[in-house]
Scaffold this motif. Structure first.
Motif, PDB file in Angstrom:
ATOM      1  N   VAL A  97      33.674   2.715  38.763  1.00 30.27           N
ATOM      2  CA  VAL A  97      34.195   4.038  38.452  1.00 30.27           C
ATOM      3  C   VAL A  97      33.816   4.318  37.005  1.00 30.27           C
ATOM      4  N   LEU A  98      33.246   5.477  36.757  1.00 35.40           N
ATOM      5  CA  LEU A  98      32.758   5.772  35.420  1.00 35.40           C
ATOM      6  C   LEU A  98      33.849   6.298  34.505  1.00 35.40           C
ATOM      7  N   LYS A  99      33.755   5.857  33.243  1.00 35.50           N
ATOM      8  CA  LYS A  99      34.568   6.443  32.184  1.00 35.50           C
ATOM      9  C   LYS A  99      33.820   7.635  31.599  1.00 35.50           C
ATOM     10  N   SER A 100      32.507   7.528  31.561  1.00 38.20           N
ATOM     11  CA  SER A 100      31.667   8.622  31.079  1.00 38.20           C
ATOM     12  C   SER A 100      31.345   9.548  32.245  1.00 38.20           C
ATOM     13  N   MET A 101      30.778  10.696  31.942  1.00 42.41           N
ATOM     14  CA  MET A 101      30.336  11.611  32.988  1.00 42.41           C
ATOM     15  C   MET A 101      28.994  11.149  33.527  1.00 42.41           C
ATOM     16  N   CYS A 102      28.806  11.306  34.803  1.00 44.16           N
ATOM     17  CA  CYS A 102      27.500  11.022  35.404  1.00 44.16           C
ATOM     18  C   CYS A 102      26.486  11.963  34.766  1.00 44.16           C
ATOM     19  N   GLY A 103      25.365  11.395  34.298  1.00 44.01           N
ATOM     20  CA  GLY A 103      24.372  12.206  33.617  1.00 44.01           C
ATOM     21  C   GLY A 103      24.470  12.118  32.118  1.00 44.01           C
ATOM     22  N   SER A 104      25.524  11.461  31.614  1.00 47.27           N
ATOM     23  CA  SER A 104      25.624  11.227  30.174  1.00 47.27           C
ATOM     24  C   SER A 104      24.480  10.305  29.744  1.00 47.27           C
ATOM     25  N   PRO A 105      24.087  10.359  28.483  1.00 45.93           N
ATOM     26  CA  PRO A 105      22.976   9.497  28.029  1.00 45.93           C
ATOM     27  C   PRO A 105      23.224   8.014  28.286  1.00 45.93           C
ATOM     28  N   ILE A 106      24.471   7.623  28.173  1.00 51.01           N
ATOM     29  CA  ILE A 106      24.828   6.234  28.437  1.00 51.01           C
ATOM     30  C   ILE A 106      25.975   6.222  29.443  1.00 51.01           C
ATOM     31  N   LEU A 107      25.785   5.495  30.523  1.00 50.85           N
ATOM     32  CA  LEU A 107      26.845   5.369  31.519  1.00 50.85           C
ATOM     33  C   LEU A 107      27.801   4.266  31.096  1.00 50.85           C
ATOM     34  N   ILE A 108      29.080   4.562  31.186  1.00 50.14           N
ATOM     35  CA  ILE A 108      30.106   3.591  30.813  1.00 50.14           C
ATOM     36  C   ILE A 108      31.035   3.398  32.000  1.00 50.14           C
ATOM     37  N   GLY A 109      31.141   2.160  32.454  1.00 49.42           N
ATOM     38  CA  GLY A 109      32.013   1.858  33.573  1.00 49.42           C
ATOM     39  C   GLY A 109      33.428   1.595  33.104  1.00 49.42           C
ATOM     40  N   ASP A 110      34.366   1.949  33.982  1.00 48.84           N
ATOM     41  CA  ASP A 110      35.776   1.771  33.637  1.00 48.84           C
ATOM     42  C   ASP A 110      36.453   0.769  34.554  1.00 48.84           C
ATOM     43  N   TYR A 111      36.099   0.775  35.814  1.00 47.26           N
ATOM     44  CA  TYR A 111      36.696  -0.122  36.800  1.00 47.26           C
ATOM     45  C   TYR A 111      35.554  -0.657  37.648  1.00 47.26           C
ATOM     46  N   TRP A 112      35.465  -1.996  37.733  1.00 48.74           N
ATOM     47  CA  TRP A 112      34.267  -2.633  38.263  1.00 48.74           C
ATOM     48  C   TRP A 112      34.526  -3.401  39.556  1.00 48.74           C
ATOM     49  N   GLY A 113      33.462  -3.485  40.349  1.00 53.10           N
ATOM     50  CA  GLY A 113      33.449  -4.432  41.451  1.00 53.10           C
ATOM     51  C   GLY A 113      33.004  -5.789  40.944  1.00 53.10           C
ATOM     52  N   GLN A 114      32.883  -6.733  41.860  1.00 52.18           N
ATOM     53  CA  GLN A 114      32.576  -8.116  41.461  1.00 52.18           C
ATOM     54  C   GLN A 114      31.082  -8.372  41.344  1.00 52.18           C
ATOM     55  N   GLY A 115      30.272  -7.477  41.876  1.00 50.83           N
ATOM     56  CA  GLY A 115      28.828  -7.613  41.778  1.00 50.83           C
ATOM     57  C   GLY A 115      28.203  -8.279  42.991  1.00 50.83           C
TER      58      GLY A 115
END
Length: 122
Positions: A97-115
């Motif tokens: 789940v993104l903390k930043s807006m989609c399309g922002s220069p840098i994407l910042i995740g807020d809540y992550w899966g395990q990969g």
């Protein structure tokens, strides 16, 4: 309980394809900006694609034309279709789940899966 679970990774030959899934539970994916990230050994995690709440889509240049992000609201799942895979695509792939807006220069995740591990090798 809020949860993101990635699946679909594996070993594939160069030029092959994989489809990653990011299934959510405890919340509705459609209400959030969702990103796909990857982290190769020895490198920083990078955002490579995202989908906005209004279905806006972004791709990092390195995957543009080869990867496709989509969302199935009925399954509460976001997908990443990866085609024409290269050895440099080898990484652990995460959805977030993104903390930043989609399309922002840098994407910042807020809540992550395990990969999920993706290995591209002959």
């Amino acid at each position: 309980q809020l949860q993101l679970v990635e699946s679909g990774g594996g070993l594939v030959q160069p030029g092959g394809s994989l489809r990653l899934s990011c299934a959510a539970s405890g919340f509705t994916l459609q209400s959030y900006e969702i990103g796909w990230f990857r982290q190769a050994p020895g490198k920083q995690r990078e955002g490579i694609s995202c989908i906005s709440t209004s279905d806006g889509i972004y791709y990092k240049d390195s995957v543009k034309g080869r990867f496709a992000i989509s969302r199935d609201n009925s399954k509460n799942t976001v997908y990443l279709q990866m085609n024409s895979l290269k050895s440099e695509d080898t990484a652990v792939y995460y959805c977030a789940v993104l903390k930043s807006m989609c399309g922002s220069p840098i994407l910042i995740g807020d809540y992550w899966g395990q990969g999920t591990q993706v290995t591209v090798s002959s």
